[in-house]
Enzyme design. Structure first.
Site, PDB file in Angstrom:
ATOM      1  CB  SER A 174      -1.029   0.035   1.238  1.00 55.37           C
ATOM      2  OG  SER A 174      -1.415   1.291   1.473  1.00 55.37           O
ATOM      3  CE1 TYR A 210      -4.175  -1.961   5.254  1.00 57.12           C
ATOM      4  CE2 TYR A 210      -3.120  -0.161   4.777  1.00 57.12           C
ATOM      5  CZ  TYR A 210      -3.762  -1.069   4.296  1.00 57.12           C
ATOM      6  OH  TYR A 210      -4.272  -1.223   2.933  1.00 57.12           O
TER       7      TYR A 210
HETATM    8  N1  LIG Z   1      -8.838  -0.091  -1.102  1.00 60.90           N
HETATM    9  C1  LIG Z   1      -7.851   0.630  -0.961  1.00 60.90           C
HETATM   10  O1  LIG Z   1      -7.842   1.859  -1.104  1.00 60.90           O
HETATM   11  C2  LIG Z   1      -6.346   0.103  -0.848  1.00 60.90           C
HETATM   12  C3  LIG Z   1      -5.279   0.738  -1.006  1.00 60.90           C
HETATM   13  C4  LIG Z   1      -4.064  -0.051  -0.800  1.00 60.90           C
HETATM   14  C5  LIG Z   1      -3.924  -1.142  -0.508  1.00 60.90           C
HETATM   15  N2  LIG Z   1      -5.084  -2.082  -0.415  1.00 60.90           N
HETATM   16  C6  LIG Z   1      -4.867  -3.404  -0.037  1.00 60.90           C
HETATM   17  O2  LIG Z   1      -5.572  -4.146  -1.156  1.00 60.90           O
HETATM   18  C7  LIG Z   1      -5.804  -5.507  -0.587  1.00 60.90           C
HETATM   19  C8  LIG Z   1      -7.296  -5.764  -1.034  1.00 60.90           C
HETATM   20  O3  LIG Z   1      -8.033  -4.906  -0.238  1.00 60.90           O
HETATM   21  P1  LIG Z   1      -9.567  -4.285  -1.043  1.00 60.90           P
HETATM   22  O4  LIG Z   1      -9.414  -2.737  -0.573  1.00 60.90           O
HETATM   23  O5  LIG Z   1      -9.821  -4.887  -2.249  1.00 60.90           O
HETATM   24  O6  LIG Z   1     -10.419  -4.604   0.477  1.00 60.90           O
HETATM   25  P2  LIG Z   1     -12.221  -5.670   0.396  1.00 60.90           P
HETATM   26  O7  LIG Z   1     -12.156  -5.479   1.767  1.00 60.90           O
HETATM   27  O8  LIG Z   1     -12.746  -5.350  -0.684  1.00 60.90           O
HETATM   28  O9  LIG Z   1     -11.078  -7.363   0.028  1.00 60.90           O
HETATM   29  C9  LIG Z   1     -10.363  -7.618   0.949  1.00 60.90           C
HETATM   30  C10 LIG Z   1     -10.807  -9.223   0.773  1.00 60.90           C
HETATM   31  O10 LIG Z   1      -9.850 -10.024   1.530  1.00 60.90           O
HETATM   32  C11 LIG Z   1     -10.704 -10.879   2.229  1.00 60.90           C
HETATM   33  N3  LIG Z   1     -10.049 -11.148   3.529  1.00 60.90           N
HETATM   34  C12 LIG Z   1      -9.983 -10.632   4.497  1.00 60.90           C
HETATM   35  N4  LIG Z   1      -9.249 -11.245   5.754  1.00 60.90           N
HETATM   36  C13 LIG Z   1      -9.093 -12.449   5.111  1.00 60.90           C
HETATM   37  C14 LIG Z   1      -8.587 -13.761   5.871  1.00 60.90           C
HETATM   38  N5  LIG Z   1      -8.032 -13.781   6.945  1.00 60.90           N
HETATM   39  N6  LIG Z   1      -8.542 -14.914   4.903  1.00 60.90           N
HETATM   40  C15 LIG Z   1      -8.950 -14.704   3.590  1.00 60.90           C
HETATM   41  N7  LIG Z   1      -9.609 -13.672   2.909  1.00 60.90           N
HETATM   42  C16 LIG Z   1      -9.588 -12.477   3.640  1.00 60.90           C
HETATM   43  C17 LIG Z   1     -11.934 -10.220   2.811  1.00 60.90           C
HETATM   44  O11 LIG Z   1     -13.038 -11.194   2.699  1.00 60.90           O
HETATM   45  C18 LIG Z   1     -12.065  -9.439   1.263  1.00 60.90           C
HETATM   46  O12 LIG Z   1     -12.860 -10.268   0.349  1.00 60.90           O
HETATM   47  C19 LIG Z   1      -5.663  -5.457   0.851  1.00 60.90           C
HETATM   48  O13 LIG Z   1      -4.381  -6.064   1.182  1.00 60.90           O
HETATM   49  C20 LIG Z   1      -5.643  -3.988   1.073  1.00 60.90           C
HETATM   50  O14 LIG Z   1      -4.932  -3.563   2.168  1.00 60.90           O
HETATM   51  C21 LIG Z   1      -6.274  -1.373  -0.438  1.00 60.90           C
END
Ligand SMILES: NC(=O)c1ccc[n+]([C@@H]2O[C@H](COP(=O)([O-])OP(=O)(O)OC[C@H]3O[C@@H](n4cnc5c(N)ncnc54)[C@H](O)[C@@H]3O)[C@@H](O)[C@H]2O)c1
Length: 262
Positions: A149, A162
């Site tokens: 991130s 985080y």
């Molecule tokens: N959304 C943003 O702005 C953003 C920015 C930078 C990084 N990220 C990273 O992107 C990745 C995806 O996040 P997102 O934004 O798509 O969020 P999201 O919440 O839409 O998706 C995350 C998914 O991970 C699954 N998950 C969570 N814990 C889990 C576990 N213990 N075992 C299996 N599955 C699990 C959830 O059920 C969900 O389907 C994450 O690592 C997040 O930190 C997101």
């Protein structure tokens, strides 16, 4: 499934595992990987949502298996890699993407929450790599992409575990890259900025609604809006495909210039 006018079979004959595939960046990437010809194993905690993504892929003629489990546990990594090998006979791509983002000041932050964030966001990648790399070595090597991130290097109050977990991912990524480069395995990180996903819907809810979040996004991300999951997925596709064969150990910012801004 969204239309992909440039569908080119960029992942034809590749087998990929995608974690956190039930929503957000994982789902968007799974759909694009399938459109580009990959056979998939999707991993997440949520079986119903995983089944919906899998149905969408199969309706379009794609191949898809699901593994429901916690990515922080070795048993889930074992099941995911075994499923890829049992069903498709190989493993080429691992997209370590599942993550969680509980926020809070360090003084109030429960030790259990710290442990859970490090387990889900960072240890999961160690576990998945431990199981995936031996299978990649049996084939033609492979590509591992780890979701970090922008908050690995730029942070703000409250992102206690985080930011630490996301910084750790970059170290792990580089270590795997240098250890396995000669053997044909690449490992890269992606660092998204603000992306339109449920994670940010939950953050907005905690702040009092999206109206409270939009000004922060506009101020932090010069693009002036959140990225879509599709826009992130195209960068992951490049790193997963053979087009990026010399890109190894990198951390790709996908943040609308957020990390370039003062
Ligand atoms: N959304 C943003 O702005 C953003 C920015 C930078 C990084 N990220 C990273 O992107 C990745 C995806 O996040 P997102 O934004 O798509 O969020 P999201 O919440 O839409 O998706 C995350 C998914 O991970 C699954 N998950 C969570 N814990 C889990 C576990 N213990 N075992 C299996 N599955 C699990 C959830 O059920 C969900 O389907 C994450 O690592 C997040 O930190 C997101």
């Amino acid at each position: 499934m969204s239309t992909n006018p440039t569908k080119q079979g960029r992942l034809n004959s590749k087998v990929a595992i995608v974690t956190g595939a039930a929503s957000g960046i994982g789902k968007g990437t799974a759909l694009l990987f399938a459109e580009e010809g990959a056979k998939l194993v999707l991993v997440d905690l949520h079986e119903d949502k995983l089944n919906e993504v899998a149905a969408e892929i199969r309706e379009e003629g794609g191949s898809c298996e699901i593994v429901c489990g916690n990515v922080g546990l070795m048993a889930t990594a074992e099941r995911a890699v075994a499923r890829a090998v049992d069903v498709y006979g190989r493993l080429d791509i691992l997209f370590n993407n599942a993550g969680i983002m509980p926020v809070g000041d360090i003084l109030d932050y429960p030790e259990e929450t710290w442990d859970e964030v490090l387990q889900v966001n960072l240890k999961s990648m160690f576990l998945m790599c431990k199981k995936a790399i031996p299978e990649m070595l049996k084939g033609n090597g492979g590509s591992i992409i780890n979701t970090s991130s922008v908050m690995a290097s730029l942070t703000e109050p409250g992102y206690t575990a985080y930011s630490a977990s996301k910084a750790g991912i970059i170290g792990l990524t580089k270590e795997i890259a240098v250890s396995y480069a000669e053997k044909g395995i690449r490992c890269n990180a992606i660092s998204p900025g603000w992306v339109e996903t449920d994670m940010n819907v939950r953050l907005a809810d905690s702040l009092g609604g999206m109206d409270k979040l939009y000004p922060i996004i506009k101020q932090q991300q010069p693009l002036g809006r959140m990225a879509t999951t599709r826009e992130i997925a195209y960068a992951v596709l490049f790193l997963a495909s053979d087009e990026s064969v010399v890109v190894n150990g990198s951390n790709l910012s996908i943040d609308g210039a957020a990390s370039a801004a003062i």
